[in-house]
Scaffold this active site. Structure first.
Site, PDB file in Angstrom:
ATOM      1  CG  HIS A  41      46.441  41.399  37.025  1.00  0.00           C
ATOM      2  ND1 HIS A  41      47.030  41.161  38.014  1.00  0.00           N
ATOM      3  CD2 HIS A  41      45.601  40.508  36.673  1.00  0.00           C
ATOM      4  CE1 HIS A  41      46.844  40.017  38.166  1.00  0.00           C
ATOM      5  NE2 HIS A  41      45.878  39.467  37.575  1.00  0.00           N
ATOM      6  CG  ASP A 154      46.031  32.899  32.267  1.00  0.00           C
ATOM      7  OD1 ASP A 154      46.516  32.108  33.132  1.00  0.00           O
ATOM      8  OD2 ASP A 154      46.391  34.247  32.736  1.00  0.00           O
TER       9      ASP A 154
HETATM   10  P1  AMP Z   1      44.029  36.531  36.998  1.00  0.00           P
HETATM   11  O1  AMP Z   1      43.904  37.365  37.891  1.00  0.00           O
HETATM   12  O2  AMP Z   1      45.217  35.721  37.150  1.00  0.00           O
HETATM   13  O3  AMP Z   1      43.089  35.592  36.827  1.00  0.00           O
HETATM   14  O4  AMP Z   1      44.346  37.048  35.845  1.00  0.00           O
HETATM   15  C1  AMP Z   1      43.254  37.977  35.057  1.00  0.00           C
HETATM   16  C2  AMP Z   1      43.647  38.451  33.999  1.00  0.00           C
HETATM   17  O5  AMP Z   1      45.094  39.106  34.004  1.00  0.00           O
HETATM   18  C3  AMP Z   1      43.635  37.315  32.868  1.00  0.00           C
HETATM   19  O6  AMP Z   1      43.027  37.485  31.605  1.00  0.00           O
HETATM   20  C4  AMP Z   1      45.172  36.759  32.370  1.00  0.00           C
HETATM   21  O7  AMP Z   1      45.353  36.209  31.639  1.00  0.00           O
HETATM   22  C5  AMP Z   1      45.819  38.129  32.539  1.00  0.00           C
HETATM   23  N1  AMP Z   1      47.394  38.286  33.199  1.00  0.00           N
HETATM   24  C6  AMP Z   1      47.766  37.707  34.380  1.00  0.00           C
HETATM   25  N2  AMP Z   1      49.087  37.791  34.373  1.00  0.00           N
HETATM   26  C7  AMP Z   1      49.450  38.456  32.983  1.00  0.00           C
HETATM   27  C8  AMP Z   1      50.586  38.810  32.612  1.00  0.00           C
HETATM   28  N3  AMP Z   1      51.763  38.483  33.075  1.00  0.00           N
HETATM   29  N4  AMP Z   1      50.658  39.444  31.425  1.00  0.00           N
HETATM   30  C9  AMP Z   1      49.622  39.746  30.752  1.00  0.00           C
HETATM   31  N5  AMP Z   1      48.195  39.314  31.198  1.00  0.00           N
HETATM   32  C10 AMP Z   1      48.324  38.760  32.552  1.00  0.00           C
END
Ligand code: AMP
Length: 286
Positions: A41, A154
């Site tokens: 993030h 994702d």
């Molecule tokens: P989430 O909180 O899991 O819904 O993720 C929020 C955003 O962060 C989404 O756009 C995810 O694709 C991105 N994200 C989560 N983990 C990663 C990662 N390891 N590398 C890059 N982006 C990430």
């Protein structure tokens, strides 16, 4: 670096709209998240802060995208450390609404994105992408950002949002960012903290299987079935249960038989009771 008092934590839609109203002369960025923030993030927030004057990070564990109520219940919620994290990475505003604020009454309107959401996670998590697309469009309506940042971790979610924005003429530029990994290759995820030390030690096998497939492609293999079979063999260890391992067209997310266009190798696997996803991009010129 700004002092810790600078970041603003806003919980209601009305307050956020009021706060953003005078900032609209310059571009506004949105980084939608579910919190429990990690370096993955962090790179999205830093990228947004480098490119945009005002960065809003939304932190909302969206109930409508969870098809399993216990997964929703146990999703980590760490707002105070997340606030410091956002501050450190250059965000200006955190929007952290309650479920009641976002859904004051049972909704009757949903965004359904078609074929791009049908395979991979769409097949195993019915209703998930409908929940994602609907909440992202709601956040776009609330924040009215010029840009929104999404991780390639994702990849199907990113493709669904890109398609929604095109189909519905939503005036938001979607900015992708590469997957951030731990030093052993495991893709960073808020769910990794559910892994026991033993599960954590085998979780990098997911990325190793993807890397193995990439190196086989380098050697000239083009058949999706053969790549799939070899990658699955890497994952045949106790403690890992593969939900899917598919090779799909990178834009349409439809399974392909032979790699000819830009593709992604995508995986979802259960490590104990934790479901992890990962993917790698395969450029057409391979
Ligand atoms: P989430 O909180 O899991 O819904 O993720 C929020 C955003 O962060 C989404 O756009 C995810 O694709 C991105 N994200 C989560 N983990 C990663 C990662 N390891 N590398 C890059 N982006 C990430």
């Amino acid at each position: 670096m700004r002092s810790p008092v600078d970041i603003e934590l806003i919980h209601t839609i009305a307050q956020l709209r009021e706060r953003l109203h005078p900032s609209r002369s310059a571009p506004i960025a949105l980084v939608p998240t579910m919190g429990a923030l990690h370096t993955g993030h962090g790179t999205l927030i830093t990228k947004a802060a480098t490119e945009t004057a005002c960065v809003v990070v939304s932190i909302f564990v969206n109930p409508t995208q969870f098809n399993d109520p216990s997964d929703y219940q146990r999703y980590p919620r760490t707002l105070s450390t997340d606030s410091e994290f956002c501050q450190r990475h250059g965000a200006h505003i955190i929007f952290a609404p309650s479920a009641e604020e976002m859904y004051p009454e049972p909704p009757q309107t949903f965004v359904e994105v078609g074929a791009v959401s049908e395979h991979l996670c769409g097949k195993f998590r019915p209703g998930h992408f409908r929940g994602v697309a609907t909440v992202v469009l709601k956040l776009f309506q609330i924040v009215q950002p010029d840009r929104a940042y999404f991780g390639e971790k994702d990849a199907q979610q990113l493709a669904v949002i890109q398609r929604m924005v095109r189909d519905l003429n939503v005036p938001v530029e979607i900015v992708p960012a590469p997957t951030v990994r731990e030093s052993d290759g495991l893709a960073m995820s808020s769910r990794n903290q559910h892994l026991t030390p033993e599960q954590r030690s085998i979780a990098p096998l997911l990325y190793q299987a993807l890397q193995h497939a990439l190196s086989t492609i380098e050697k000239g293999e083009r058949s999706a079935a053969s790549l799939q079979q070899q990658a699955l063999a890497t994952l045949a260890v106790p403690g890992i249960r593969v939900e899917y391992l598919e090779i799909v067209d990178a834009a349409s997310m439809q399974p392909i038989e032979t790699i000819q266009t830009d593709a992604r190798i995508a995986i979802a696997a259960w490590v104990g009771s934790t479901r992890l996803i990962d993917n790698v991009f395969v450029p057409a010129c391979h």
